[in-house]
Scaffold this active site. Structure first.
Site, PDB file in Angstrom:
ATOM      1  N   HIS A  35      42.149   7.403  13.881  1.00  0.00           N
ATOM      2  CA  HIS A  35      40.991   6.880  14.612  1.00  0.00           C
ATOM      3  C   HIS A  35      39.661   7.413  14.105  1.00  0.00           C
ATOM      4  O   HIS A  35      38.632   7.156  14.735  1.00  0.00           O
ATOM      5  CB  HIS A  35      41.096   7.198  16.104  1.00  0.00           C
ATOM      6  CG  HIS A  35      42.242   6.543  16.805  1.00  0.00           C
ATOM      7  ND1 HIS A  35      42.134   5.340  17.456  1.00  0.00           N
ATOM      8  CD2 HIS A  35      43.529   6.925  16.942  1.00  0.00           C
ATOM      9  CE1 HIS A  35      43.301   5.018  17.982  1.00  0.00           C
ATOM     10  NE2 HIS A  35      44.175   5.962  17.685  1.00  0.00           N
TER      11      HIS A  35
ATOM     12  N   LYS B 107      28.632   4.460  25.728  1.00  0.00           N
ATOM     13  CA  LYS B 107      29.664   5.076  24.872  1.00  0.00           C
ATOM     14  C   LYS B 107      29.434   6.577  24.921  1.00  0.00           C
ATOM     15  O   LYS B 107      28.404   7.026  25.435  1.00  0.00           O
ATOM     16  CB  LYS B 107      29.540   4.569  23.430  1.00  0.00           C
ATOM     17  CG  LYS B 107      28.096   4.632  22.876  1.00  0.00           C
ATOM     18  CD  LYS B 107      27.962   4.007  21.496  1.00  0.00           C
ATOM     19  CE  LYS B 107      27.884   2.505  21.508  1.00  0.00           C
ATOM     20  NZ  LYS B 107      29.070   1.840  21.017  1.00  0.00           N
ATOM     21  N   ARG B 108      30.405   7.379  24.423  1.00  0.00           N
ATOM     22  CA  ARG B 108      30.166   8.821  24.344  1.00  0.00           C
ATOM     23  C   ARG B 108      28.851   9.090  23.615  1.00  0.00           C
ATOM     24  O   ARG B 108      28.459   8.324  22.728  1.00  0.00           O
ATOM     25  CB  ARG B 108      31.322   9.508  23.605  1.00  0.00           C
ATOM     26  CG  ARG B 108      32.615   9.614  24.415  1.00  0.00           C
ATOM     27  CD  ARG B 108      32.434  10.428  25.679  1.00  0.00           C
ATOM     28  NE  ARG B 108      32.293  11.838  25.377  1.00  0.00           N
ATOM     29  CZ  ARG B 108      33.248  12.751  25.567  1.00  0.00           C
ATOM     30  NH1 ARG B 108      34.399  12.403  26.093  1.00  0.00           N
ATOM     31  NH2 ARG B 108      33.044  14.009  25.264  1.00  0.00           N
TER      32      ARG B 108
ATOM     33  N   LYS C 169      26.760   7.846  16.670  1.00  0.00           N
ATOM     34  CA  LYS C 169      26.586   6.568  17.379  1.00  0.00           C
ATOM     35  C   LYS C 169      25.106   6.190  17.512  1.00  0.00           C
ATOM     36  O   LYS C 169      24.777   5.076  17.890  1.00  0.00           O
ATOM     37  CB  LYS C 169      27.250   6.645  18.755  1.00  0.00           C
ATOM     38  CG  LYS C 169      28.771   6.828  18.676  1.00  0.00           C
ATOM     39  CD  LYS C 169      29.373   6.987  20.070  1.00  0.00           C
ATOM     40  CE  LYS C 169      30.852   7.313  20.054  1.00  0.00           C
ATOM     41  NZ  LYS C 169      31.715   6.133  19.811  1.00  0.00           N
TER      42      LYS C 169
ATOM     43  N   THR D 132      35.413  -0.346  20.780  1.00  0.00           N
ATOM     44  CA  THR D 132      36.081  -1.326  21.626  1.00  0.00           C
ATOM     45  C   THR D 132      35.125  -1.789  22.717  1.00  0.00           C
ATOM     46  O   THR D 132      35.271  -2.907  23.236  1.00  0.00           O
ATOM     47  CB  THR D 132      37.362  -0.748  22.262  1.00  0.00           C
ATOM     48  OG1 THR D 132      37.072   0.559  22.768  1.00  0.00           O
ATOM     49  CG2 THR D 132      38.482  -0.659  21.253  1.00  0.00           C
TER      50      THR D 132
ATOM     51  N   LYS E 266      34.293  -5.523  24.563  1.00  0.00           N
ATOM     52  CA  LYS E 266      34.171  -5.761  26.016  1.00  0.00           C
ATOM     53  C   LYS E 266      32.861  -6.459  26.317  1.00  0.00           C
ATOM     54  O   LYS E 266      32.801  -7.392  27.132  1.00  0.00           O
ATOM     55  CB  LYS E 266      34.252  -4.434  26.776  1.00  0.00           C
ATOM     56  CG  LYS E 266      35.625  -3.777  26.697  1.00  0.00           C
ATOM     57  CD  LYS E 266      35.628  -2.289  27.073  1.00  0.00           C
ATOM     58  CE  LYS E 266      36.891  -1.636  26.516  1.00  0.00           C
ATOM     59  NZ  LYS E 266      36.837  -0.171  26.530  1.00  0.00           N
TER      60      LYS E 266
HETATM   61  C1  26Q Z   1      40.832  16.935  19.249  1.00  0.00           C
HETATM   62  C2  26Q Z   1      41.123  18.281  19.215  1.00  0.00           C
HETATM   63  C3  26Q Z   1      40.810  19.094  20.295  1.00  0.00           C
HETATM   64  C4  26Q Z   1      40.199  18.527  21.419  1.00  0.00           C
HETATM   65  C5  26Q Z   1      39.920  17.184  21.450  1.00  0.00           C
HETATM   66  C6  26Q Z   1      40.219  16.387  20.361  1.00  0.00           C
HETATM   67  C7  26Q Z   1      39.906  14.946  20.381  1.00  0.00           C
HETATM   68  C8  26Q Z   1      39.918  14.241  21.563  1.00  0.00           C
HETATM   69  C9  26Q Z   1      39.607  12.909  21.588  1.00  0.00           C
HETATM   70  C10 26Q Z   1      39.594  14.257  19.216  1.00  0.00           C
HETATM   71  C11 26Q Z   1      39.283  12.906  19.250  1.00  0.00           C
HETATM   72  C12 26Q Z   1      39.294  12.217  20.442  1.00  0.00           C
HETATM   73  C13 26Q Z   1      38.962  10.799  20.568  1.00  0.00           C
HETATM   74  C14 26Q Z   1      38.656   9.986  19.580  1.00  0.00           C
HETATM   75  C15 26Q Z   1      38.282   8.575  19.817  1.00  0.00           C
HETATM   76  O1  26Q Z   1      38.147   8.154  20.947  1.00  0.00           O
HETATM   77  N1  26Q Z   1      38.099   7.777  18.754  1.00  0.00           N
HETATM   78  C16 26Q Z   1      37.721   6.375  18.925  1.00  0.00           C
HETATM   79  O2  26Q Z   1      38.915   5.621  18.951  1.00  0.00           O
HETATM   80  C17 26Q Z   1      38.651   4.269  19.279  1.00  0.00           C
HETATM   81  C18 26Q Z   1      39.978   3.551  19.395  1.00  0.00           C
HETATM   82  O3  26Q Z   1      40.549   3.365  18.140  1.00  0.00           O
HETATM   83  C19 26Q Z   1      37.753   3.622  18.240  1.00  0.00           C
HETATM   84  O4  26Q Z   1      37.423   2.330  18.681  1.00  0.00           O
HETATM   85  C20 26Q Z   1      36.464   4.447  18.063  1.00  0.00           C
HETATM   86  O5  26Q Z   1      35.705   3.928  17.004  1.00  0.00           O
HETATM   87  C21 26Q Z   1      36.818   5.898  17.794  1.00  0.00           C
HETATM   88  O6  26Q Z   1      35.643   6.692  17.752  1.00  0.00           O
END
Ligand code: 26Q
Length: 817
Positions: free
Chosen positions: A360, A551-552, A557, A659, A663
């Site tokens: 991702h 978004k976050r 972004k 995503t 939406k």
């Molecule tokens: C990793 C290690 C320790 C703590 C947290 C994490 C962690 C947590 C969440 C690392 C990444 C995430 C989330 C990533 C994420 O949401 N990526 C998004 O995924 C979507 C679905 O595929 C994409 O549409 C987005 O572009 C992408 O940013």
């Protein structure tokens, strides 16, 4: 559905039947009567009445899966961002209106109940919500899929804005109980940590460990208008001993309880970031905890109907939602080899056929690694297994001709440079038969950049599956005014086949339809404007252009690009208030990771800018800026249907897919965006003339960087931009603390502007002018909006799951007849 099922469902779906069920559940489920019941009790009773109707379908699905000895998909994810369940379940069962009437008959307002349900916010953002959309689509398509994750007691933090700053509050979502889950106290597995390994005869044993129990909680996932359902199984940590009896007997009550509390901490909370070292170790424990329980559960289920592991890979597919569950690989190897005594080579072959992995992110700093020392201490046997997998892999590669020592060093699963670290993505690639990115561009860049060496070694392994979203939640549920209009025009089948929306395209010149379409949008905008006015004491004009970036909060972004444009626009309006400005409400929403300083400063800046702009008498309704707090699934369902413009403005090459972009377009917003992630595919689907594309492409970003990017030059040469940046630097928006935003200024002007905000500014401002011009022509705007809705068929997560099922998992839908 069979005729018998249908009849059974219809009998249970009448207003009378529902009212009786709710009363029954109030008495026997909640243990109260209608007179003393509080609103929460009504929600609980109503939810139980709905759940009862799902259980019959659930049992049937489980029985058919068993009888047909189907191949099952295990979708492993650290995050499931489900949101609320009540409305979703009512719509899936087709009992939304009867339930409203039944409740009304009992003197209860259903809308009030709906708003009381807490979100199951067991995820951070896109990745977690994607997992939730996938569960919905798997159930709807009848794919035998099981979601596996962690039952966090505390989900994503609640975001409060206090004096302009983000303050995190704990999200104890289970406070009033959770009607949707079934605790399975009989399903528990021991999960071990620490200890050491010894060789006993032919086998390795892992001994002297500490352990915790993983207990299962099941949630039914209803399919839409089908009796197929699926299961989300979440693990909760239970101490293996209730109390430390020796401490208890010494009278040391505190430490007697402490040990239990400590071991149960593993499922306590969702990680919103990984900033502290202590936190990181708990994160690793979480990852192992849930995959260990899941792999044990998977083996147990397989063994119920099979006496050898010969058909294991035929019957099981395991999917890794990013690398977070990657320890499932060494854990399954350990269980097969050490516990079930399957030969190493046989086990490895099965695993390679079973596993698949979705990446991702392209940002190298976001790729997960764990240091060898921590792994050795917490999971010594798994580290040995990883080393062995690595040795075999490197041997295999060096036997292929033309791979030099430098390449071997680069692709090793263990990064030997400095502190030794295991690269979890590499482990996932080596063990998987398919690795996919989440949009065309992302998948291309993945094989060109971060995984280029692996793409040469395993050319057939890499593929693309573009993300999607469920139309049930994101149109039917979130936007009743638009979806009922669509129903009138083309019927209701689009909920199961989103390509049906193409039929709307020919209606874009039909004035009655266009009027009704605009009216649906206006209703959503009025609802939102009222709510926002109520909370902010600022008034919002529902006829203004509603401009959304939700978004976050993250530098890549580029919320800053948006803010800069807002400031420039503010200055322009002040300079020429007499011009015919298109009124705009610019809305932001999103959470910042609690330790991400810059992201929090960006929130502060948005707040300070909105203070200034919203209270400037020269501006009036021509510009308003709002930060909507606590963005999450439920807030998204409220604000996305009210958007005219969707901001998808990441630096090209950084947003894997996005995503939210889907939406918003599905709800009739036009996109202003870069050629990044799924924006490119959205552009193809809705037509270049119905989207506002601007800025450097991913290739152009690369060459600009290569030839030397000088943001200060842009600052010096663009007077409007320079003024906005100087206002930020000198405290124009923060007179009480003039230096508050000086880091933002320096990041953009002096410290390299890593995400090329200034490089894209002029093009962004030009594109925004085109947005204004189109919005001045309501007919042209509505036509484009209709083209957007009509073009979204491809972005249904049903299409996405269809591709996974066919190309990656090799599973077929269950035969429900
Ligand atoms: C990793 C290690 C320790 C703590 C947290 C994490 C962690 C947590 C969440 C690392 C990444 C995430 C989330 C990533 C994420 O949401 N990526 C998004 O995924 C979507 C679905 O595929 C994409 O549409 C987005 O572009 C992408 O940013």
């Amino acid at each position: 559905m069979t005729a018998v099922d249908l009849e059974f469902d219809q009998l249970n779906s009448t207003v009378d039947a529902l009212r009786r069920s709710i009363s029954n559940r109030m008495m026997y489920g909640v243990g109260k009567d209608a007179v003393t019941a509080r609103p929460h009790d009504w929600l609980h009773a109503a939810a139980l009445a709905v759940r009862d109707r799902l259980v019959a379908r659930w049992m049937k699905t489980t029985r058919l899966q068993y009888e047909q000895d189907v191949k099952r998909v295990y979708y492993l994810s650290m995050e499931f961002l489900i949101g609320r369940t009540f409305t979703n379940a009512l719509l899936a069962l087709g009992i939304y209106e009867p339930m409203r009437e039944a409740l009304a008959g009992l003197g209860v307002d259903m809308d009030m109940l709906i708003d009381m349900e807490p979100d199951a916010a067991l995820g951070n953002g896109g990745l977690g919500r994607l997992a939730a959309c996938f569960l919905d689509s798997m159930a709807t398509l009848g794919i035998p899929g099981f979601g596996y994750g962690i039952r966090y007691e505390y989900g994503m933090f609640r975001q409060q804005i206090v004096n302009g700053e983000q303050v995190e509050a704990p999200d104890y979502w289970l406070r009033n109980g959770n009607a949707w889950e079934f605790p399975r106290s009989e399903i528990q597995y021991l999960v071990h940590f620490g200890g050491r390994t010894v060789q006993r005869g032919e086998h390795v044993e892992w001994i002297d460990t500490e352990h915790v129990n993983a207990m299962a909680y099941d949630t039914v996932i209803p399919g839409y208008a089908t009796s197929a359902t699926n299961t989300l199984r979440l693990w909760s940590a239970r101490s293996t001993e209730e109390l430390d009896l020796s401490a208890f007997n010494r009278g040391d009550y505190r430490s007697a309880v402490d040990a239990k509390t400590m071991s149960e901490n593993v499922s306590r909370l969702l990680y919103p970031d990984d900033s502290t070292p202590a936190g990181r170790e708990l994160r690793l424990r979480q990852e192992y905890f849930f995959v260990s329980a899941t792999m044990q559960d998977l083996i147990r289920r397989y063994q119920r109907t099979h006496s050898t592991f010969g058909r294991f890979a035929e019957k099981v597919a395991v999917h890794l939602n990013d690398t977070h569950p990657v320890l499932a690989i060494p854990e399954l190897m350990r269980l097969l080899v050490d516990v079930h005594h399957v030969p190493w080579a046989t086990a490895w072959k099965q695993i390679q056929q079973m596993f698949s992995y979705t990446n991702h992110t392209l940002m190298p700093e976001a790729l997960e690694t764990w240091d060898v020392e921590t792994l050795a201490r917490l999971l010594p046997r798994h580290l040995e297994i990883i080393f062995e997998i690595n040795a075999e892999f490197l041997k295999h590669v060096s036997e292929q001709s033309g791979h030099d020592a430098e390449m071997i060093r680069r692709i090793s699963l263990v990064d030997e440079y400095g502190q030794r670290r295991v690269r979890m993505a590499y482990l996932a690639i080596v063990a998987s038969h398919k690795v996919n990115g989440v949009s065309k561009l992302h998948s291309q860049l993945m094989t060109r950049e971060i995984f280029a060496d692996f793409a040469r070694v395993f050319p057939d392994r890499f593929t693309n599956v573009t993300n999607g979203i469920t139309p049930r939640r994101w149109l039917a549920q979130a936007n009743p005014s638009l979806s009922s209009l669509i129903d009138e025009q083309i019927g209701t089948h689009w909920r199961r086949d989103l390509f049906e929306l193409e039929k709307l395209r020919e209606l874009r010149h039909d004035t009655a339809f266009v009027d009704a379409f605009r009216n649906a949008k206006r209703q959503n905008k009025m609802r939102l404007a009222q709510l926002l006015s109520h909370h902010t004491k600022v008034s919002f004009d529902p006829d203004a252009l509603f401009d959304l970036q939700v978004k976050r909060i993250h530098e890549y972004k580029r919320q800053l690009l948006n803010v800069l444009h807002v400031i420039v626009r503010y200055n322009q309006i002040r300079a020429n208030p007499e011009l015919d400005w298109v009124p705009r409400v610019v809305m932001f929403a999103g959470k910042a990771a609690s330790a991400y300083r810059m992201a929090k400063t960006i929130i502060r800046l948005i707040g300070d800018v909105s203070e200034k702009v919203n209270h400037d008498p020269l501006i009036g309704d021509r510009l308003k800026v709002v930060f909507v707090p606590n963005y999450g699934v439920s807030v998204a369902e409220l604000i996305i249907p009210a958007a005219d413009l969707s901001e998808q403005i990441s630096m090209a090459g950084t947003e894997a897919s996005g995503t939210g972009n889907m939406k918003l377009a599905l709800n009739g917003a036009l996109t202003i965006g870069t050629m990044d992630g799924a924006n490119i595919e959205i552009c193809d689907a809705v037509g270049r003339e119905n989207i506002f594309i601007f800025g450097h492409t991913a290739d152009e970003v690369d060459s600009l960087r290569a030839t030397g990017y000088r943001p200060r030059q842009i600052y010096e040469e663009n007077p409007e931009l320079r003024m906005a940046l100087d206002q930020i630097r000198t405290g124009f928006f923060s007179p009480d603390d003039p230096l508050r935003f000086s880091d933002i200024f320096h990041t953009l002007v002096d410290w390299g502007d890593h995400y090329m905000v200034l490089a894209d500014f002029a093009a962004f401002a030009e594109a925004q002018k085109e947005v204004d011009a189109r919005f001045r022509n309501p007919q042209a705007w509505a036509e484009s909006a209709i083209e957007n809705v009509a073009g979204m068929g491809w972005f249904s997560s049903d299409r996405t799951i269809g591709e996974y099922a066919r190309e990656i998992w090799h599973v077929k839908p269950l035969d429900m007849s």
